[in-house]
Enzyme design. Structure first.
Site, short mmCIF file in Angstrom:
data_model
loop_
_atom_site.label_atom_id
_atom_site.label_comp_id
_atom_site.label_asym_id
_atom_site.label_seq_id
_atom_site.Cartn_x
_atom_site.Cartn_y
_atom_site.Cartn_z
N HIS A 25 37.53 36.62 42.62
CA HIS A 25 37.85 37.80 43.41
C HIS A 25 38.78 38.72 42.63
O HIS A 25 38.70 39.95 42.74
CB HIS A 25 38.49 37.40 44.74
CG HIS A 25 37.53 36.72 45.67
ND1 HIS A 25 37.29 37.17 46.95
CD2 HIS A 25 36.72 35.65 45.50
CE1 HIS A 25 36.39 36.39 47.54
NE2 HIS A 25 36.04 35.45 46.67
N ASP A 137 40.49 42.68 50.06
CA ASP A 137 39.36 41.77 50.08
C ASP A 137 38.85 41.65 51.52
O ASP A 137 39.64 41.44 52.45
CB ASP A 137 39.82 40.40 49.57
CG ASP A 137 38.69 39.58 49.03
OD1 ASP A 137 37.71 39.39 49.77
OD2 ASP A 137 38.77 39.14 47.87
N THR A 159 33.41 40.57 47.28
CA THR A 159 33.08 40.23 45.89
C THR A 159 31.74 39.50 45.78
O THR A 159 31.26 39.27 44.67
CB THR A 159 34.17 39.32 45.30
OG1 THR A 159 34.27 38.17 46.12
CG2 THR A 159 35.50 40.02 45.23
N GLN A 379 33.87 34.67 29.12
CA GLN A 379 32.46 34.51 29.52
C GLN A 379 31.58 35.73 29.22
O GLN A 379 30.43 35.59 28.80
CB GLN A 379 32.37 34.15 31.01
CG GLN A 379 30.94 33.93 31.47
CD GLN A 379 30.84 33.22 32.78
OE1 GLN A 379 31.23 32.07 32.90
NE2 GLN A 379 30.33 33.90 33.79
N TRP A 397 28.69 34.99 42.11
CA TRP A 397 28.14 36.34 42.01
C TRP A 397 28.57 37.04 40.72
O TRP A 397 27.77 37.73 40.08
CB TRP A 397 28.49 37.17 43.24
CG TRP A 397 27.81 38.50 43.24
CD1 TRP A 397 28.41 39.73 43.30
CD2 TRP A 397 26.39 38.76 43.19
NE1 TRP A 397 27.45 40.72 43.28
CE2 TRP A 397 26.21 40.15 43.21
CE3 TRP A 397 25.25 37.94 43.10
CZ2 TRP A 397 24.95 40.76 43.17
CZ3 TRP A 397 24.00 38.54 43.04
CH2 TRP A 397 23.86 39.92 43.07
N ASN A 398 29.82 36.84 40.29
CA ASN A 398 30.24 37.48 39.03
C ASN A 398 29.43 36.94 37.87
O ASN A 398 28.96 37.69 37.03
CB ASN A 398 31.72 37.21 38.76
CG ASN A 398 32.62 37.86 39.77
OD1 ASN A 398 32.67 39.08 39.88
ND2 ASN A 398 33.33 37.05 40.54
N SER A 399 29.27 35.61 37.84
CA SER A 399 28.51 35.01 36.74
C SER A 399 27.07 35.51 36.75
O SER A 399 26.49 35.79 35.69
CB SER A 399 28.52 33.49 36.86
OG SER A 399 29.84 33.01 36.70
N GLU A 402 27.06 39.01 35.39
CA GLU A 402 27.38 39.01 33.95
C GLU A 402 26.17 38.56 33.13
O GLU A 402 25.89 39.08 32.05
CB GLU A 402 28.60 38.14 33.69
CG GLU A 402 29.90 38.77 34.23
CD GLU A 402 31.05 37.80 34.45
OE1 GLU A 402 32.06 38.21 35.06
OE2 GLU A 402 30.94 36.63 34.03
N ASP A 418 28.22 31.45 48.80
CA ASP A 418 27.11 32.39 48.59
C ASP A 418 26.15 31.96 47.47
O ASP A 418 25.11 32.59 47.27
CB ASP A 418 27.68 33.77 48.23
CG ASP A 418 28.63 33.71 47.05
OD1 ASP A 418 29.31 32.68 46.87
OD2 ASP A 418 28.69 34.67 46.27
N GLN A 419 26.50 30.91 46.73
CA GLN A 419 25.73 30.59 45.52
C GLN A 419 24.29 30.17 45.82
O GLN A 419 23.37 30.42 45.04
CB GLN A 419 26.48 29.51 44.73
CG GLN A 419 27.86 30.02 44.28
CD GLN A 419 28.87 28.92 44.05
OE1 GLN A 419 28.52 27.75 43.93
NE2 GLN A 419 30.16 29.28 43.97
#
Ligand code: UDX
Length: 502
Positions: A25, A137, A159, A379, A397-399, A402, A418-419
């Site tokens: 986040h 957030d 996020t 990363q 989500w960031n990964s 990216e 959420d994954q």
């Protein structure tokens, strides 16, 4: 990019940004902060004392200091408040609900009094004007309410993917239709029908993990996610780190209920594009709660093109020893080269190095020959390295974003929250990877690693990943949807700040 208005009767926009205090986040809300600074805004990034100390600094209330590991961005300052938990509390997947409870009960009054102080000062000693807007957030609805009570307009930032936000919004329908909680013996491959727009691909097993874990409709985590998502309907706006073309269906559904929704991602790529177009000196620092081991970049430099599978489970997942051993043996047996992030707190109460000593000589030898195991990597740089052929990811989500930006296909092993839905999008909707959810045995992992790295399936997902990367990268430059939405967001925040002083 815009510069602040010259109307002297209107205070310069000063936004306080408050991420939920975990890595995934903080990262993207720092990128948002940087983009707002480039638009002429002043930014106060509010962290917790605990995280600030991990970043190599400490501060209390107005005595801010700049952590050495954060990028030095003009007009951006960092303040902190306590999260009111003991120093040794696990601030990961095991402890995030307690962290949320503590922020609500104990830290929120401290936040309110800090915000009151920050609004009173016309200009503080460090040259920062009064705070005129808050972006908090979205999983901290009580902080949003506290901001409005102090008289500062507040916007929510989520996020996670728009798709997961849409599912959280629909939790009441899932419960009403009887699809959640799962009944005993339910088929997890059965389609889910009560999420508008997702009927063609969503199965029971793709719902966010609280849906499968809930034993009754009143389940605390389920209700918590439903409540904070419904709360965003009553805020001044909702910001999502996604883009129109990637999640058009979910965005359309969300906007039917929350019209002031801004899709402005991927934020890390927005920042990179802005820096490169405006010759802003790029720095390699980021908000990282772990020490980055950059030796992996030298290791990657020595590997052939697309020969490495990069493996990481993100920042909050906690694994069992048994699962780690299955992954280890599979990675070695696949014969591929692998760069593997094993965080110091990945295993519950156990050092992963102890496990190494229990493995067979053959596995240890294979690891030495083809593996590189580190505790934390840069990363985004890793995913941009030509040696990386695939990302075995937990589908945070960031990964996911990216990897998409890097054009790197994914092998998904979703872990929590959420994954599960993110990995379904990767495997079934965008077709840029393979979804390996709900299995963790060495034979399957090895087979999936081989399929994602070589052969027909690998070529297909690689081709799709390249095409998607092009489309996403176009969205962050002038004329692209995220770029244009961001301009609209800037104007909207300015209008909120103006209205607030009238
Ligand atoms: C969880 C959720 O799954 C995610 O969707 C939500 O929005 C935030 O919380 P997390 O485990 O933190 O996520 O994963 P992810 O969202 O992928 O974020 C991890 C971040 O850490 C990424 O930005 C990644 O670049 C960074 N990271 C990870 C590193 O910089 N180095 C590493 O070695 C591993």
């Amino acid at each position: 990019m815009e510069t602040p208005g010259t109307d002297s009767s209107v205070p310069p926009p000063h936004v306080l940004i408050f991420p939920f205090p975990i890595q995934g986040h903080m990262n993207c809300m720092l990128y948002l902060s940087e983009m707002l600074v480039y638009s002429g805004f002043h930014i106060t990034l509010l962290l917790t004392d605990h995280n600030l100390s991990l970043l190599g600094s400490s501060s209390n209330n107005n005595n801010h200091s700049h952590p050495s590991s954060l990028p030095d961005i003009p007009r951006l300052r960092v303040l902190s408040i306590p999260d009111c938990l003991p120093a040794d509390h696990p601030r990961n997947l095991d402890g995030w609900v307690e962290l949320l409870d503590s922020l609500k009960t104990n830290a929120c009054p401290l936040y309110k009094s800090l915000l009151l102080d920050l609004c009173k000062m016309d200009v503080s000693a460090d040259g920062f004007p009064a705070v005129t807007c808050v972006i908090a957030d979205g999983i901290l609805p009580f902080m949003i309410d506290a901001s409005e009570q102090v008289g500062v307009p507040a916007i929510a930032f989520r996020t996670a993917s728009a798709s997961s936000v849409w599912i959280y919004y629909c939790i009441p329908q899932l419960i009403q239709s009887g699809e959640v909680p799962f009944r005993d013996g339910a088929d997890w491959d059965e389609p889910i029908n009560s999420i508008p727009g997702m009927e063609s691909f969503l199965r029971r097993r793709d719902l966010p993990s609280p849906c499968r874990l809930a034993k009754n409709p009143e389940d605390k985590v389920l209700q918590l996610l439903a409540t904070c998502t419904a709360h965003s309907e009553r805020t001044r706006g909702l910001i999502l780190n996604t883009l129109e073309t990637l999640e058009s269906i979910s965005l359309e559904q969300i906007r039917a209920h929350m019209p002031t929704t801004y899709a402005i991602g991927p934020l890390h790529e927005m920042v990179r594009a802005y820096r490169s177009q405006n010759n802003v000196c790029a720095h390699d620092k980021s908000v990282s709660l772990w020490h980055q081991d950059c030796t992996c970049m030298t290791w990657l430099d020595q590997q052939p093109r697309r020969s490495v599978i990069y493996v990481s489970y993100g920042s909050i997942a906690v694994m069992t020893q048994e699962s780690l051993i299955e992954f280890w043996i599979a990675l070695v047996n696949s014969g591929e080269h692998f760069l593997w992030v094993v965080r110091s707190d990945l295993l519950r109460g156990e050092e992963w190095t102890n496990i190494r000593d229990s493995l067979s000589l053959e596995v240890r030898k294979g690891t030495e020959e083809r593996g590189c195991i580190v505790s934390w990597v840069p990363q985004v740089e890793v995913l941009a390295h030509p040696a990386v052929g695939c990302f075995l990811t937990h589908s945070g989500w960031n990964s996911t974003l990216e990897s998409i930006v890097g054009g790197v296909p994914m092998l998904c092993w979703p872990f929590a929250v959420d994954q599960q839905i993110n990995s379904r999008l990767v495997g079934e909707v965008w077709r840029i990877g393979l979804d390996m959810k709900d299995v963790c045995d060495r034979t399957t992992i090895e087979k999936m690693v081989r399929a994602a790295m070589n052969g027909e399936t690998a070529s297909e997902i690689r081709k799709n990943a390249h095409e998607l990367a092009k489309m996403v990268n176009n969205s962050v430059v002038e004329g692209g949807s995220s770029f244009e939405n961001f301009q609209r967001l800037i104007e909207y925040i300015k209008s909120l700040c103006k209205r607030n002083v009238q």
